[in-house]
Design a protein around this motif. Structure first.
Motif, mmCIF file in Angstrom:
data_model
loop_
_atom_site.group_PDB
_atom_site.id
_atom_site.type_symbol
_atom_site.label_atom_id
_atom_site.label_comp_id
_atom_site.label_asym_id
_atom_site.label_seq_id
_atom_site.Cartn_x
_atom_site.Cartn_y
_atom_site.Cartn_z
ATOM 1 N N GLN A 115 8.018 8.523 -6.414
ATOM 2 C CA GLN A 115 8.362 8.223 -4.903
ATOM 3 C C GLN A 115 7.062 7.925 -4.153
ATOM 4 O O GLN A 115 6.925 7.182 -3.187
ATOM 5 C CB GLN A 115 9.389 9.052 -4.405
ATOM 6 C CG GLN A 115 10.609 8.959 -5.023
ATOM 7 C CD GLN A 115 11.628 9.866 -4.070
ATOM 8 O OE1 GLN A 115 11.593 9.928 -2.696
ATOM 9 N NE2 GLN A 115 12.606 10.583 -4.738
ATOM 10 N N ASP A 116 6.042 8.730 -4.293
ATOM 11 C CA ASP A 116 4.692 8.917 -3.578
ATOM 12 C C ASP A 116 3.985 7.539 -3.798
ATOM 13 O O ASP A 116 3.149 7.134 -3.036
ATOM 14 C CB ASP A 116 4.175 10.121 -3.864
ATOM 15 C CG ASP A 116 3.681 10.432 -5.321
ATOM 16 O OD1 ASP A 116 4.193 9.832 -6.335
ATOM 17 O OD2 ASP A 116 2.452 10.655 -5.584
ATOM 18 N N GLN A 117 4.442 6.935 -4.988
ATOM 19 C CA GLN A 117 3.695 5.564 -5.207
ATOM 20 C C GLN A 117 4.458 4.251 -4.555
ATOM 21 O O GLN A 117 3.787 3.304 -4.889
ATOM 22 C CB GLN A 117 3.418 5.530 -6.586
ATOM 23 C CG GLN A 117 2.860 6.627 -7.338
ATOM 24 C CD GLN A 117 2.702 6.564 -8.969
ATOM 25 O OE1 GLN A 117 2.553 5.353 -9.505
ATOM 26 N NE2 GLN A 117 2.492 7.724 -9.757
ATOM 27 N N LEU A 118 5.592 4.631 -4.225
ATOM 28 C CA LEU A 118 6.365 3.338 -3.531
ATOM 29 C C LEU A 118 5.837 2.900 -2.183
ATOM 30 O O LEU A 118 5.440 3.683 -1.227
ATOM 31 C CB LEU A 118 7.668 3.974 -3.500
ATOM 32 C CG LEU A 118 8.721 4.140 -4.561
ATOM 33 C CD1 LEU A 118 10.107 4.557 -4.295
ATOM 34 C CD2 LEU A 118 8.425 3.048 -5.556
ATOM 35 N N SER A 119 5.539 1.579 -2.297
ATOM 36 C CA SER A 119 5.545 0.796 -1.201
ATOM 37 C C SER A 119 6.657 1.236 0.050
ATOM 38 O O SER A 119 7.834 1.687 -0.375
ATOM 39 C CB SER A 119 5.659 -0.681 -1.117
ATOM 40 O OG SER A 119 6.846 -1.198 -1.356
ATOM 41 N N ASP A 120 6.337 1.036 1.271
ATOM 42 C CA ASP A 120 7.670 1.221 2.511
ATOM 43 C C ASP A 120 8.855 0.634 1.799
ATOM 44 O O ASP A 120 10.017 1.009 1.861
ATOM 45 C CB ASP A 120 7.364 0.822 3.518
ATOM 46 C CG ASP A 120 6.149 1.750 4.171
ATOM 47 O OD1 ASP A 120 6.014 2.822 3.750
ATOM 48 O OD2 ASP A 120 5.318 1.348 5.257
ATOM 49 N N ALA A 123 10.570 2.084 -1.000
ATOM 50 C CA ALA A 123 11.195 3.313 -0.699
ATOM 51 C C ALA A 123 12.546 3.015 -0.320
ATOM 52 O O ALA A 123 13.759 3.597 -0.483
ATOM 53 C CB ALA A 123 10.159 3.980 0.216
ATOM 54 N N ILE A 124 12.800 1.965 0.749
ATOM 55 C CA ILE A 124 13.959 1.564 1.255
ATOM 56 C C ILE A 124 14.987 1.087 0.083
ATOM 57 O O ILE A 124 16.017 1.388 0.093
ATOM 58 C CB ILE A 124 13.791 0.146 2.369
ATOM 59 C CG1 ILE A 124 12.963 1.103 3.617
ATOM 60 C CG2 ILE A 124 15.053 -0.350 2.532
ATOM 61 C CD1 ILE A 124 12.363 0.059 4.371
ATOM 62 N N GLY A 125 14.179 0.196 -1.001
ATOM 63 C CA GLY A 125 15.054 -0.127 -2.120
ATOM 64 C C GLY A 125 15.618 0.943 -2.733
ATOM 65 O O GLY A 125 16.839 0.787 -3.202
ATOM 66 N N LEU A 126 14.820 1.794 -3.014
ATOM 67 C CA LEU A 126 15.207 3.146 -3.798
ATOM 68 C C LEU A 126 16.401 3.781 -3.030
ATOM 69 O O LEU A 126 17.424 4.242 -3.604
ATOM 70 C CB LEU A 126 14.183 3.876 -4.180
ATOM 71 C CG LEU A 126 14.405 5.415 -4.694
ATOM 72 C CD1 LEU A 126 15.137 4.913 -6.198
ATOM 73 C CD2 LEU A 126 13.039 6.219 -4.680
#
Length: 136
Positions: A115-120, A123-126
Motif C-alpha cells: 500500500q505504501d507504494q500506491l499512487s493516490d 489507493a482509491i482504486g484499492l
C-alpha cells in the motif's frame, strides 16, 4: 521465437488494437497479452482501459491483472481511482472483485502489503475493491 517475427506480430497487434471496429480491438487485447514483456503492449493495454467500449476496458483490465503482475494490477487500480466518478470504471472494479473473490488472482493479498507504494489514484482504486469485497 524469431525477434523479427516477434516485432512484426507485436506491430500487427498494436495496429489491430486501434481499429475502428470494436470486435477487432477486443481480439487484439489477447494478442497483446503475448507481448507484455514489451512496454508498447503494456502501454497500449493501459490506454485501452479507457476505450469507448466497456467490454474492451474490462478485457484489457483482465489481461493486465492476470498476466501483468503487480505492475499490471497497479495500472488497473490507478485507472479505477482516476475515473472514480465514471460509472464505466465500476465495471473494471467489478472484474477485479470477481477475480479476487473467485480466488483466480488474490489481488488484495498481493497489493495490501504494498500500500505504501500506491499512487493516490491506486489507493482509491484499492479502497473500492476492498469495499466490494467487504473488507473495509
Amino acid at each position: 521465437m524469431d525477434p523479427n517475427n516477434d516485432t512484426t506480430a507485436l506491430v500487427h497487434a498494436l495496429t489491430k488494437s486501434r481499429s475502428t471496429d470494436g470486435t477487432t480491438r477486443d481480439r487484439a487485447i489477447y494478442k497483446l497479452a503475448e507481448f507484455l514483456h514489451d512496454c508498447r503492449a503494456v502501454e497500449r493495454l493501459h490506454d485501452m482501459l479507457d476505450d469507448e467500449v466497456v467490454t474492451i476496458q474490462v478485457d484489457a483490465a483482465d489481461i493486465l491483472v492476470r498476466r501483468g503482475g503487480r505492475e499490471g494490477i497497479f495500472l488497473v487500480l490507478d485507472e479505477i481511482g482516476r475515473r472514480r466518478d465514471d460509472p464505466d470504471a465500476d465495471y473494471i472494479a467489478n472484474r477485479l472483485y470477481e477475480l479476487d473473490a473467485s480466488g483466480d488472482i488474490a489481488i488484495l493479498d498481493i497489493i495490501e502489503p504494498l500500500q505504501d507504494q500506491l499512487s493516490d489514484n491506486s489507493a482509491i482504486g484499492l479502497q473500492q475493491i476492498k469495499r466490494l469485497r467487504g473488507r473495509e
